[in-house]
Design a protein around this motif. Structure first.
Motif, PDB file in Angstrom:
ATOM      1  N   SER A 269      -5.348   2.316   0.686  1.00  0.00           N
ATOM      2  CA  SER A 269      -3.911   2.450   0.423  1.00  0.00           C
ATOM      3  C   SER A 269      -3.416   1.347  -0.510  1.00  0.00           C
ATOM      4  O   SER A 269      -2.594   1.595  -1.388  1.00  0.00           O
ATOM      5  CB  SER A 269      -3.111   2.461   1.732  1.00  0.00           C
ATOM      6  OG  SER A 269      -3.020   1.176   2.305  1.00  0.00           O
TER       7      SER A 269
ATOM      8  N   GLU B  28      -9.402   2.089   5.350  1.00  0.00           N
ATOM      9  CA  GLU B  28      -8.243   2.930   5.024  1.00  0.00           C
ATOM     10  C   GLU B  28      -7.097   2.089   4.473  1.00  0.00           C
ATOM     11  O   GLU B  28      -6.420   2.499   3.519  1.00  0.00           O
ATOM     12  CB  GLU B  28      -7.770   3.691   6.262  1.00  0.00           C
ATOM     13  CG  GLU B  28      -8.691   4.789   6.707  1.00  0.00           C
ATOM     14  CD  GLU B  28      -8.236   5.482   7.986  1.00  0.00           C
ATOM     15  OE1 GLU B  28      -8.812   6.537   8.292  1.00  0.00           O
ATOM     16  OE2 GLU B  28      -7.321   4.976   8.681  1.00  0.00           O
ATOM     17  N   ILE B  29      -6.877   0.910   5.053  1.00  0.00           N
ATOM     18  CA  ILE B  29      -5.832   0.015   4.553  1.00  0.00           C
ATOM     19  C   ILE B  29      -6.163  -0.414   3.130  1.00  0.00           C
ATOM     20  O   ILE B  29      -5.300  -0.411   2.252  1.00  0.00           O
ATOM     21  CB  ILE B  29      -5.658  -1.195   5.492  1.00  0.00           C
ATOM     22  CG1 ILE B  29      -5.121  -0.725   6.857  1.00  0.00           C
ATOM     23  CG2 ILE B  29      -4.732  -2.241   4.875  1.00  0.00           C
ATOM     24  CD1 ILE B  29      -5.209  -1.769   7.954  1.00  0.00           C
TER      25      ILE B  29
ATOM     26  N   GLY C  89       0.787  -1.228   0.000  1.00  0.00           N
ATOM     27  CA  GLY C  89       0.000   0.000   0.000  1.00  0.00           C
ATOM     28  C   GLY C  89       0.819   1.278   0.000  1.00  0.00           C
ATOM     29  O   GLY C  89       2.021   1.278   0.219  1.00  0.00           O
ATOM     30  N   VAL C  90       0.100   2.356  -0.265  1.00  0.00           N
ATOM     31  CA  VAL C  90       0.670   3.695  -0.228  1.00  0.00           C
ATOM     32  C   VAL C  90       0.670   4.154   1.229  1.00  0.00           C
ATOM     33  O   VAL C  90      -0.310   3.965   1.950  1.00  0.00           O
ATOM     34  CB  VAL C  90      -0.177   4.658  -1.101  1.00  0.00           C
ATOM     35  CG1 VAL C  90       0.300   6.084  -0.981  1.00  0.00           C
ATOM     36  CG2 VAL C  90      -0.156   4.206  -2.551  1.00  0.00           C
ATOM     37  N   ALA C  91       1.756   4.754   1.664  1.00  0.00           N
ATOM     38  CA  ALA C  91       1.884   5.180   3.064  1.00  0.00           C
ATOM     39  C   ALA C  91       0.988   6.387   3.344  1.00  0.00           C
ATOM     40  O   ALA C  91       1.331   7.521   3.007  1.00  0.00           O
ATOM     41  CB  ALA C  91       3.336   5.518   3.372  1.00  0.00           C
ATOM     42  N   ILE C  92      -0.190   6.115   3.935  1.00  0.00           N
ATOM     43  CA  ILE C  92      -1.118   7.196   4.292  1.00  0.00           C
ATOM     44  C   ILE C  92      -1.540   7.086   5.758  1.00  0.00           C
ATOM     45  O   ILE C  92      -2.573   7.609   6.148  1.00  0.00           O
ATOM     46  CB  ILE C  92      -2.362   7.216   3.365  1.00  0.00           C
ATOM     47  CG1 ILE C  92      -3.097   5.875   3.382  1.00  0.00           C
ATOM     48  CG2 ILE C  92      -1.981   7.624   1.949  1.00  0.00           C
ATOM     49  CD1 ILE C  92      -4.433   5.884   2.641  1.00  0.00           C
ATOM     50  N   HIS C  93      -0.750   6.379   6.547  1.00  0.00           N
ATOM     51  CA  HIS C  93      -1.028   6.190   7.980  1.00  0.00           C
ATOM     52  C   HIS C  93      -2.398   5.549   8.204  1.00  0.00           C
ATOM     53  O   HIS C  93      -3.165   5.967   9.067  1.00  0.00           O
ATOM     54  CB  HIS C  93      -0.898   7.511   8.749  1.00  0.00           C
ATOM     55  CG  HIS C  93       0.416   8.191   8.527  1.00  0.00           C
ATOM     56  ND1 HIS C  93       1.603   7.686   8.995  1.00  0.00           N
ATOM     57  CD2 HIS C  93       0.732   9.311   7.832  1.00  0.00           C
ATOM     58  CE1 HIS C  93       2.597   8.466   8.625  1.00  0.00           C
ATOM     59  NE2 HIS C  93       2.105   9.466   7.907  1.00  0.00           N
ATOM     60  N   SER C  94      -2.692   4.521   7.412  1.00  0.00           N
ATOM     61  CA  SER C  94      -3.968   3.813   7.496  1.00  0.00           C
ATOM     62  C   SER C  94      -4.121   3.139   8.851  1.00  0.00           C
ATOM     63  O   SER C  94      -3.171   2.581   9.382  1.00  0.00           O
ATOM     64  CB  SER C  94      -4.034   2.739   6.409  1.00  0.00           C
ATOM     65  OG  SER C  94      -3.784   3.288   5.147  1.00  0.00           O
TER      66      SER C  94
ATOM     67  N   ALA D  63      -4.770   2.052  -4.068  1.00  0.00           N
ATOM     68  CA  ALA D  63      -4.021   3.141  -4.698  1.00  0.00           C
ATOM     69  C   ALA D  63      -2.712   2.620  -5.288  1.00  0.00           C
ATOM     70  O   ALA D  63      -2.340   2.984  -6.413  1.00  0.00           O
ATOM     71  CB  ALA D  63      -3.752   4.253  -3.686  1.00  0.00           C
ATOM     72  N   GLU D  64      -2.022   1.761  -4.561  1.00  0.00           N
ATOM     73  CA  GLU D  64      -0.769   1.206  -5.070  1.00  0.00           C
ATOM     74  C   GLU D  64      -1.028   0.312  -6.283  1.00  0.00           C
ATOM     75  O   GLU D  64      -0.298   0.365  -7.275  1.00  0.00           O
ATOM     76  CB  GLU D  64      -0.059   0.420  -3.964  1.00  0.00           C
ATOM     77  CG  GLU D  64       1.304  -0.090  -4.380  1.00  0.00           C
ATOM     78  CD  GLU D  64       2.069  -0.664  -3.214  1.00  0.00           C
ATOM     79  OE1 GLU D  64       3.052  -0.009  -2.786  1.00  0.00           O
ATOM     80  OE2 GLU D  64       1.691  -1.753  -2.726  1.00  0.00           O
TER      81      GLU D  64
END
Length: 171
Positions: free
Chosen positions: A155, A151-152, A141-146, A158-159
Motif C-alpha cells: 500500500s 500488504e502494508i 499508503g493506499v487504503a486497501i485494508h492492509s 503504491a502511494e
C-alpha cells in the motif's frame, strides 16, 4: 557510417531514493519492495542490533541513529521519498517533528486515523501549521485494508509510485 558517439546514446536518469525510517517487519518488507522497484534504499532505526534490520539485504545503506537528530543525517531534498514506519507513535512523532518542515518529494507516516488525528492536535498545539502537516501522507499508503507487513508495504509502495509518476504529490 555513424561515428562511435552516435552508435549508442542513453539519457542518464537519476535513481529514485527512499529513506525507510524503521527497521522492523514493515520496514524490512518496504525495503525489499522499493529495492525491487529500482529505488536506492536507505534505512534508519534507533535500535542497535535489531535482527530485521541487520539481516536486511534490501537496504543499500543502514544506520542506527537517534531519531531526535534525524535531520542531521538527512539533508533537505525535494527529490527524496521518506516513509516513517517505526515501531510506535512516540518514535514516529520524534522523527516527524524533525522532518516535517523540510522539503521532500514524499513524506508519509504509518498509523491509524485516530493516531494521526491525535498527533496532529499535539503538533498544532506546539506551533506546527496546518499547511506543514497537510504535506504529510498520513495515514501512509493506499487504503486497501492492509494487515500484514507485506500488504502494508504494497500500500505504501503504491502511494509512492503514484506520487513518483506525477499524481498525488503534496507540495
Amino acid at each position: 557510417s555513424p561515428s562511435p558517439d552516435e552508435w549508442y546514446r542513453e539519457r542518464a536518469v537519476p535513481q529514485n531514493r527512499i529513506i525507510v525510517v524503521g527497521g522492523g517487519h514493515v520496514g524490512l518488507a518496504l525495503c525489499r519492495l522499493m529495492h525491487q522497484l529500482g529505488f536506492h534504499v536507505h534505512q534508519y532505526d534507533h535500535r542497535d542490533g535489531l535482527q530485521t534490520m541487520t539481516s536486511n539485504p534490501w537496504a543499500h545503506e543502514k544506520h542506527v541513529i537517534d531519531f531526535a537528530h534525524i535531520d542531521e543525517h538527512v539533508a533537505d531534498d525535494p527529490e527524496l521519498f521518506i516513509a516513517l514506519v517505526s515501531h510506535g507513535y512516540r518514535t514516529d512523532e520524534i522523527a516527524l517533528r524533525r522532518l516535517v518542515r523540510k522539503r521532500w518529494r514524499y513524506l508519509g507516516m504509518l498509523g491509524s486515523t485516530a493516531k494521526v488525528e491525535a498527533m496532529w492536535a499535539k503538533l498544532k498545539a506546539d506551533g506546527f501549521t496546518e499547511e506543514e502537516l497537510a504535506r504529510v501522507h498520513a495515514p501512509i499508503g493506499v487504503a486497501i485494508h492492509s494487515r500484514t507487513p507485506v500488504e502494508i508495504a504494497v500500500s505504501i509502495a503504491a502511494e509512492i509510485i503514484r506520487v513518483k509518476n506525477g499524481d498525488g504529490s503534496i507540495t
